[in-house]
Design an enzyme around this catalytic site. Sequence first.
Site, mmCIF file in Angstrom:
data_model
loop_
_atom_site.group_PDB
_atom_site.id
_atom_site.type_symbol
_atom_site.label_atom_id
_atom_site.label_comp_id
_atom_site.label_asym_id
_atom_site.label_seq_id
_atom_site.Cartn_x
_atom_site.Cartn_y
_atom_site.Cartn_z
ATOM 1 N N HIS A 195 5.849 9.624 36.725
ATOM 2 C CA HIS A 195 6.073 8.554 37.544
ATOM 3 C C HIS A 195 4.889 9.064 38.559
ATOM 4 O O HIS A 195 4.282 7.991 38.926
ATOM 5 C CB HIS A 195 7.108 8.475 38.007
ATOM 6 C CG HIS A 195 8.097 7.517 37.347
ATOM 7 N ND1 HIS A 195 9.542 7.872 37.307
ATOM 8 C CD2 HIS A 195 8.001 6.497 37.023
ATOM 9 C CE1 HIS A 195 10.093 6.907 36.713
ATOM 10 N NE2 HIS A 195 9.029 5.745 36.495
ATOM 11 N N ARG A 245 -4.260 -12.111 19.627
ATOM 12 C CA ARG A 245 -3.840 -11.632 18.807
ATOM 13 C C ARG A 245 -2.097 -11.616 18.911
ATOM 14 O O ARG A 245 -1.563 -11.230 20.047
ATOM 15 C CB ARG A 245 -3.953 -9.864 19.090
ATOM 16 C CG ARG A 245 -5.382 -9.457 18.753
ATOM 17 C CD ARG A 245 -5.437 -7.919 18.600
ATOM 18 N NE ARG A 245 -6.770 -7.641 18.188
ATOM 19 C CZ ARG A 245 -7.578 -7.243 19.305
ATOM 20 N NH1 ARG A 245 -7.390 -7.128 20.452
ATOM 21 N NH2 ARG A 245 -8.818 -6.719 19.008
ATOM 22 N N ARG A 254 -4.823 -16.078 16.279
ATOM 23 C CA ARG A 254 -4.820 -15.586 15.170
ATOM 24 C C ARG A 254 -3.211 -15.647 14.553
ATOM 25 O O ARG A 254 -2.551 -15.006 15.262
ATOM 26 C CB ARG A 254 -5.538 -14.350 15.159
ATOM 27 C CG ARG A 254 -5.674 -13.750 13.584
ATOM 28 C CD ARG A 254 -6.580 -12.229 13.726
ATOM 29 N NE ARG A 254 -5.702 -11.334 14.155
ATOM 30 C CZ ARG A 254 -6.009 -10.253 14.281
ATOM 31 N NH1 ARG A 254 -7.379 -9.986 13.865
ATOM 32 N NH2 ARG A 254 -5.669 -9.122 14.833
ATOM 33 N N GLU A 307 -13.790 -10.497 7.645
ATOM 34 C CA GLU A 307 -13.655 -8.927 7.804
ATOM 35 C C GLU A 307 -13.722 -8.315 6.730
ATOM 36 O O GLU A 307 -13.548 -7.124 6.427
ATOM 37 C CB GLU A 307 -12.333 -8.679 8.558
ATOM 38 C CG GLU A 307 -11.292 -9.146 8.055
ATOM 39 C CD GLU A 307 -10.015 -9.215 9.135
ATOM 40 O OE1 GLU A 307 -10.132 -8.373 10.134
ATOM 41 O OE2 GLU A 307 -9.266 -10.047 8.966
ATOM 42 N N ASN A 341 -14.371 -4.294 13.140
ATOM 43 C CA ASN A 341 -13.694 -3.022 12.799
ATOM 44 C C ASN A 341 -13.384 -3.093 11.352
ATOM 45 O O ASN A 341 -13.676 -2.022 10.644
ATOM 46 C CB ASN A 341 -12.476 -2.621 13.761
ATOM 47 C CG ASN A 341 -12.447 -3.019 14.943
ATOM 48 O OD1 ASN A 341 -13.534 -3.489 15.455
ATOM 49 N ND2 ASN A 341 -11.546 -2.718 15.779
ATOM 50 N N ARG A 343 -11.134 5.222 9.594
ATOM 51 C CA ARG A 343 -11.404 5.578 10.842
ATOM 52 C C ARG A 343 -10.322 6.723 11.152
ATOM 53 O O ARG A 343 -10.566 7.436 12.195
ATOM 54 C CB ARG A 343 -11.445 4.691 11.911
ATOM 55 C CG ARG A 343 -12.923 4.109 11.882
ATOM 56 C CD ARG A 343 -13.171 3.352 13.302
ATOM 57 N NE ARG A 343 -12.173 2.544 13.697
ATOM 58 C CZ ARG A 343 -12.313 1.673 14.599
ATOM 59 N NH1 ARG A 343 -13.216 2.221 15.745
ATOM 60 N NH2 ARG A 343 -11.698 0.625 14.997
ATOM 61 N N CYS A 345 -15.341 -10.916 17.492
ATOM 62 C CA CYS A 345 -14.241 -10.574 18.164
ATOM 63 C C CYS A 345 -13.850 -8.911 18.005
ATOM 64 O O CYS A 345 -12.958 -8.353 18.775
ATOM 65 C CB CYS A 345 -13.041 -11.300 17.851
ATOM 66 S SG CYS A 345 -12.285 -11.318 16.434
#
Lengths: 92, 574
Positions: free
Chosen positions: B191, B298, B334, B435, B458, B469, B506
């Site tokens: 905290h 997303r 999406r 993609e 990506n 990755r 994006c």
Amino acid sequence: MKKKTLAITPKLGLHARPASLFVQTSSRFQADVKVSKLMDGEEVVVNGKSVMGLMMLAAAFGEKVQITVDGPDEEAALAKIEELFRKKFDED
Amino acid sequence: MIVIKGVAASPGIAIGKAYTVEPEEIVVSRVEIPPESVRQEVKRFKGAIDATFRDLDQTEAKVLKMLGKEHAKLIDTHRLILSDPLITKDVSRRIAEERVNAEFALSEALERINRAFEKIQDEFFRERRHDLFDVGKRLLSHLMKQEKKTLSGIRAPAILVARNLLPSDTLNLRESDVLGFVTDLGGKTSHTAILAQSMKIPAVVGLSDASHRIKTGDELILDGDQGLIIIHPSPEAVTKYQKARIDALKEEEALDALRGAPALTADGHKVKMMVNLDGIDELKTVAALKPDGIGLFRTEYLFLNRTSAPAEDEQTKAYLAAARAFDGLPLVIRTADIGGDRTAHLGLETSKNEQNPFLGLRGIRLFLRHSELLKTQFRAILRAAGSGKVKIMLPMVTTLREIQSARRVFQQAVQELSAEGTPVNKKVELGIMVEIPAAALTLDALLEEADFVSVGTNDLIQYLLAVDRVNEDVAHLYDPFHPAVLRVLREIVETAHKRGKTVTVCGEMASDPKAAGLLVGLGVDALSVSSRMFLRIKQIIRRMSLERTREAVQQAAAQADSDAVRRVLAALDS
């Protein structure tokens, strides 16, 4: 005495907020509420009416804990606790 | 000059003299009490609890005023700790059974809880014991009628050095002249660290024995970005950090001034800049950036960590909130891109031989297999679309048939809603994520059915270069500057433009300061950037020349490897 094994539903585990919701729920009943989890092969049992106790379990998302309720209103208490798990501790 | 590495708890740089606080040694001695005094002792303990509750009320008022409601929840946690049977019951029991004074009973009870917490592996849970200490210390000071020392007493600007800081100590720092703080204990998720971040106080924690090494008055540099401190810094280090501090402040101001400024290149070309949205709790932050729209909403967060798929109403609520926040601006939603390994939780049957989830049942593949999920999401989006500029995007598309199948489900959703009497916005466009290399290479065919294109860099790079990755043995091979990536991106843009369709990027490349300009040079119509990098990327666009970048990018795409690509692009900045 009633027993039930449930999987932790909140994303971040049984942290302060869900733990306090649990305590608020269990404290409404007379029955004794115990929560236990296996940690390193050892069963750790804590008081289900104690926030610090519940957090000590460090129960993460998806981990199983056993709830034991014992007392005159044990059935109602367990039902409310199950509902809390089902509703994911109102996390949305 | 001594450099000590710790944990970066709160960003920023502080330079100044140290103010070391000695650990507050509260010595609790064991005093036996006669049986007739037990009740009195328990009463005294209850009195201390009441006094501590009053303390918490005061602190809560302070937190609400200074930091807002979200942080005031911390006080609720402290209240619960204070009424926890592990403290209230256990201490009273110890007083009665062991016939000891309340102070001793309390410190024994706290020590017992502490020992249990110390054993916890998970840092997040382990760190919660500091909240217990905080409450415990307040209680003890009330029992012992000691004023708890507050740190707001520091008058001259200084860097606070302490063994440990409790959340309530941290709150008091705002009222004092503290430039930053360093502690021996603590972790990033305590905290104390979280409070420091929201109070914008630089901090480094977890420095083991720094509080022993640093004396009040020592010169100190605190680097909250790198998580290190420098004791007795050399004049060169001081100059370097002073400059870094001023640069960082200037940079922050310069970026802040770009909110609402047009995203125009130095040679006057407008670049459409949108933001990626990961959940509706980000709406306020994202809207404050004044973007040209949401290029990627997303929706996975709605589906994860739960045992059944979210109901239509729940989804509609989320989409409606986003549509309202960006009224009139494009909002690209999406459909959930959920991978094979996550489906078990949604109550769906799972494949037993999902050895390669990245090449498995994910994205549109999963949602066409379970088309009721797709239809529910379409219905929810359509209900939220109203008259706004809501668009729908399908992830992981490989074939024309997938888009056609999705369109059929979409038509069903439209018909159902119309039959139910819900007005449906018929202009909602259906686009695709590019993609998968196969989609990039057959884009001309896919565009027969897709209204627009957005590139997820990506995954595209991962599939194009065959690099996982997450696998550290090959992660270095993941390279957005590989000429193959540039050539495929160029191909995508040219194909789409020939058919009058727009291309957005994006993926992470759009948020990468080194790559964003390159995308604009390739002719991409819009960038959809992470909210954190939005202003930074806008600044880069405003400094670049589109004409010069265009030429350089063509030259870069013709190179043999990524080193050569980087050299060509670096020449642009010189």
